[in-house]
Write a protein that holds these residues in place. Sequence first.
Motif, PDB file in Angstrom:
ATOM      1  N   LEU A 468       0.686  -1.095   0.017  1.00  0.00           N
ATOM      2  CA  LEU A 468      -0.083  -0.074  -0.142  1.00  0.00           C
ATOM      3  C   LEU A 468       0.711   1.178  -0.039  1.00  0.00           C
ATOM      4  O   LEU A 468       1.752   1.464   0.991  1.00  0.00           O
ATOM      5  CB  LEU A 468      -0.906  -0.016   1.360  1.00  0.00           C
ATOM      6  N   ARG A 469       0.523   2.003  -1.016  1.00  0.00           N
ATOM      7  CA  ARG A 469       1.672   3.177  -1.024  1.00  0.00           C
ATOM      8  C   ARG A 469       1.026   4.309  -0.403  1.00  0.00           C
ATOM      9  O   ARG A 469      -0.144   4.758  -0.687  1.00  0.00           O
ATOM     10  CB  ARG A 469       1.895   3.665  -2.676  1.00  0.00           C
ATOM     11  N   VAL A 470       1.594   4.876   0.576  1.00  0.00           N
ATOM     12  CA  VAL A 470       1.075   5.734   1.170  1.00  0.00           C
ATOM     13  C   VAL A 470       1.807   7.013   1.435  1.00  0.00           C
ATOM     14  O   VAL A 470       3.198   7.108   1.779  1.00  0.00           O
ATOM     15  CB  VAL A 470       0.958   5.529   3.053  1.00  0.00           C
ATOM     16  N   GLY A 471       1.443   8.234   0.769  1.00  0.00           N
ATOM     17  CA  GLY A 471       1.917   9.521   0.792  1.00  0.00           C
ATOM     18  C   GLY A 471       1.895  10.183   1.998  1.00  0.00           C
ATOM     19  O   GLY A 471       1.022  10.406   2.902  1.00  0.00           O
ATOM     20  N   GLU A 542      -0.823   7.281  -8.252  1.00  0.00           N
ATOM     21  CA  GLU A 542       0.561   7.356  -7.597  1.00  0.00           C
ATOM     22  C   GLU A 542       0.704   6.774  -6.229  1.00  0.00           C
ATOM     23  O   GLU A 542       1.567   6.444  -5.896  1.00  0.00           O
ATOM     24  CB  GLU A 542       1.423   8.438  -7.903  1.00  0.00           C
ATOM     25  N   TYR A 543      -0.290   7.174  -5.708  1.00  0.00           N
ATOM     26  CA  TYR A 543      -0.529   6.664  -3.964  1.00  0.00           C
ATOM     27  C   TYR A 543      -1.927   5.972  -3.939  1.00  0.00           C
ATOM     28  O   TYR A 543      -2.677   6.386  -4.708  1.00  0.00           O
ATOM     29  CB  TYR A 543      -0.475   7.971  -3.096  1.00  0.00           C
ATOM     30  N   ASP A 544      -1.760   5.186  -3.074  1.00  0.00           N
ATOM     31  CA  ASP A 544      -3.207   4.619  -2.570  1.00  0.00           C
ATOM     32  C   ASP A 544      -3.898   5.151  -1.319  1.00  0.00           C
ATOM     33  O   ASP A 544      -4.875   4.871  -1.097  1.00  0.00           O
ATOM     34  CB  ASP A 544      -2.807   2.942  -2.193  1.00  0.00           C
ATOM     35  N   ALA A 545      -2.992   5.959  -0.422  1.00  0.00           N
ATOM     36  CA  ALA A 545      -3.723   6.604   0.778  1.00  0.00           C
ATOM     37  C   ALA A 545      -2.666   7.698   0.899  1.00  0.00           C
ATOM     38  O   ALA A 545      -1.482   7.946   0.509  1.00  0.00           O
ATOM     39  CB  ALA A 545      -3.883   5.511   1.826  1.00  0.00           C
TER      40      ALA A 545
END
Length: 873
Positions: A468-471, A542-545
Amino acid sequence: MQNPRCSFLILFIQLVSIISFCHYARQIRGEDNKTSAIEVDVGIILDLETNVGKVMNISILLALADYHANASRGAIKIVPHFRDSKRDDVEAASAAIYLLKDVQVQAIFGPQMSTQTDFVIDIGNRTKVPIISPATSPSLSVKENPFFIRGALPSSSQTKAIAAIVRNYDWRQVVIIYEDSSYGTGIVPHLTDALLEINTLVSYRSVISLSANDDEILKELYNLNTKQTRVFIVHLQPYLASRLFLKAKEAGMMSSGYAWIITDVLTSLLDSVDHSVIESSMQGVLGIKPYIPRSNELNNYTRRWRKRFRQEYPDMDPVELNVYGLWAYDSITALTKAIAKVGTTIIPKFKKADTRENLTDLDALGTSEFGSLLLDSMRNTTPKKGLSGEFRIIDGELQLYTYEIVNIIGKGERSVGFWTEKDGISHKLKMNSKTAKSMNEQLAAIIWPGESIIVPRGWEIPTSGKKLRVGVPVKGGLEQFIKVEIDAKTQAVTATGFIPDVFKEVIQSLPYAIPYEFIPFPIDSPTSQDYDDLVYKISSKEYDAVVGDVTILASRAKYVDFTLPFSESGISAVVSVKNDDRKNAWIFLKPLKSELWITTGGFFIFIGFVVWVLEHRVNKEFRGPKHKQVGMIFWFSFSTLVFAHRERVTSNLTRFVLIVWVFVVLVLTSSYTANLTSMLTVQQLQPSITDLAFPKGSPLVPDVSRAVLQVMEGEFMNNIIQKWFGNETDCPKQDGMAIASSLTLDSFMGLFLIAGVSAGSALLLFFLIFLYQNREILATDDSVWQKLSAIANAFDKERDNSNSMSEEPSEGNEIQTATLFAESEASTEILPHLPLQSPEIRISDGLGASPALEGFSTTEPGTPVHENITGIT
């Protein structure tokens, strides 16, 4: 005498004449079955190579046999003409043309396939011949084809029932698997709309070609397995669905965590699927099908049907009667009743087209006069209990009734509930097929794929292993909230602070593991534009969250979903001003709660009444007409609110009451003024909301929001607040930073209690003294009413008081007043210039003005006060 031989001859001739006449009369009345019965030709087009076609064929034969067996002598004879479409669209069209051109049938039942029916109903519209077809595709519209009558439920009628199942288990995304045909594609828009009504998205649509081989099916299943969604709705015919489930078992998709729902065509024809496929690859599947109520008529018919089926197909394996066979029986029964209703009003024949050259085969068919009359009776039928249940056609469409929900277990199915459009999902039905209101709106226990009894949550982390990509925002400022560091060697990103700690705890609270990684996003300046760019990274995939101090805005909520905020539990920060409340025209009412306003008003009236009672007998300003006295009660009490009362009070009891009440008013007005000033001047705070943001429609949002609530309710939140911000008592509060709120009655309950007790005590003491002074009235032998009337008159009578300054004058004043009275009686020339008046004592201000000491008015310190005492007889 006549000759006996002649008599016999005469009798014989008469008998022959009578018989001949009766036979001729029967012919005239149409009672000869061989010459007078009218025949009506009906076409039947079925795929007799399929099991469904064979099932309907037997049902049609039995329906016609029942009609002729129950018909009266001389009734219309229905002659069926069967044609086999051989599972081919061209064969079905050719069969229809043959039946209409060469046989001149007045109605056609079939074809059973939607693609075949599409062309046949066009021919029916041209020739005005009703086409009764069991085709279920919603793309075949009964509104656009006036001579088309659907003898089965359209597949679109089950979409709300499927959506109810999805909603029952709170699945937010589903995948639709359907065949590439008009039958398959027709349900998709209706099913998508039904799911959107319950806020469930169709995340993917998988189209299976009718000519797809096993490898292509397996490849598509592997593709589905790489996605998050684990709820699959299958809309395939049995021969294609069997191959799909075999490959789904091979791909590991019939295990725990998966949910499969099959539509009515597959559920109703489940007996046509190989039992080995059901036992090995379809365990735990949910299915939906039209509910067929059990009855004695259905049981008897089933036995007849099985016997006739063995007679017609002796070399074939046994096939069970299904809903399509029951619909065929009910449809033919409705057709025979419509034919009998039309009767012999018109001879069933075709009206040929005008003879001219260049006519096509379709133009040469002509039109049926009998079919138009037949259509009126068929398109709208009265409710009738058929073998399939309540069989009713309105505007050419079979009406919806109950659906049954089944769970595939072992070699067959098990009923787990029902659905109706009126009552939704229920566990059981009443005897009249209406859902029981008292039943819980839940299905029975279900065995899911993998022999699991745990309801699948409907999604999983993709098998590709992506995190999960988290910004996270990288900025200066308060590091207690969020601090992002990047390792110079490994480039590993670590996030610390209040917000990351809450996020980590929330992820750990979920019932499943979610791998994640932080991705830094530099914030040059804490402006809205920079945070918009951060949020846009989600919509651009680009981000998931995003985890950070992101404010929920309407513009952002259009393309991302926000979880519940978690920074409203006591954490303070410098934020923007919200001053909309100061523009409210009724803000002057907000400092006090409504119950405090009502109590205050009630006490004003009560105090005014007490003062009037205490002053009415001894003070002329509280006497006079009744309307003046009532007005004085309201005026005097409410004037104390701004200390504007000018009436003089003479009773010590009144002064005692007013001293306490004025103090209460002082506290009330001071509190009101302070709170109103706070509301008008103190900055109203609008906190920036710290939360998690996800892509629009993400299935993580509800789970994470529930986890946020659990974290906020637990001890963890208090610990983390103390960890990053310290104890709340260690941070001094600045004056004016608290948000003003309305004052409640509880805050002034003690003051009102003191005022009430003091006023009530004074009132009680007054009445005791008054009754004592008028004890002679109570001692009389008059009636109670006369005593009360006398007491009231005594109370209303003005008291003769020679000293209005005090009800208990001092001894020195009494002596001085008596001396003055004596001197005035001895000589009237002492003050010859004054008029004759009653003795009274007045206090002036030394300037010759009339007395100004009224109520609580006082002179400023240092002002000389002179007492002028005048006594005149």
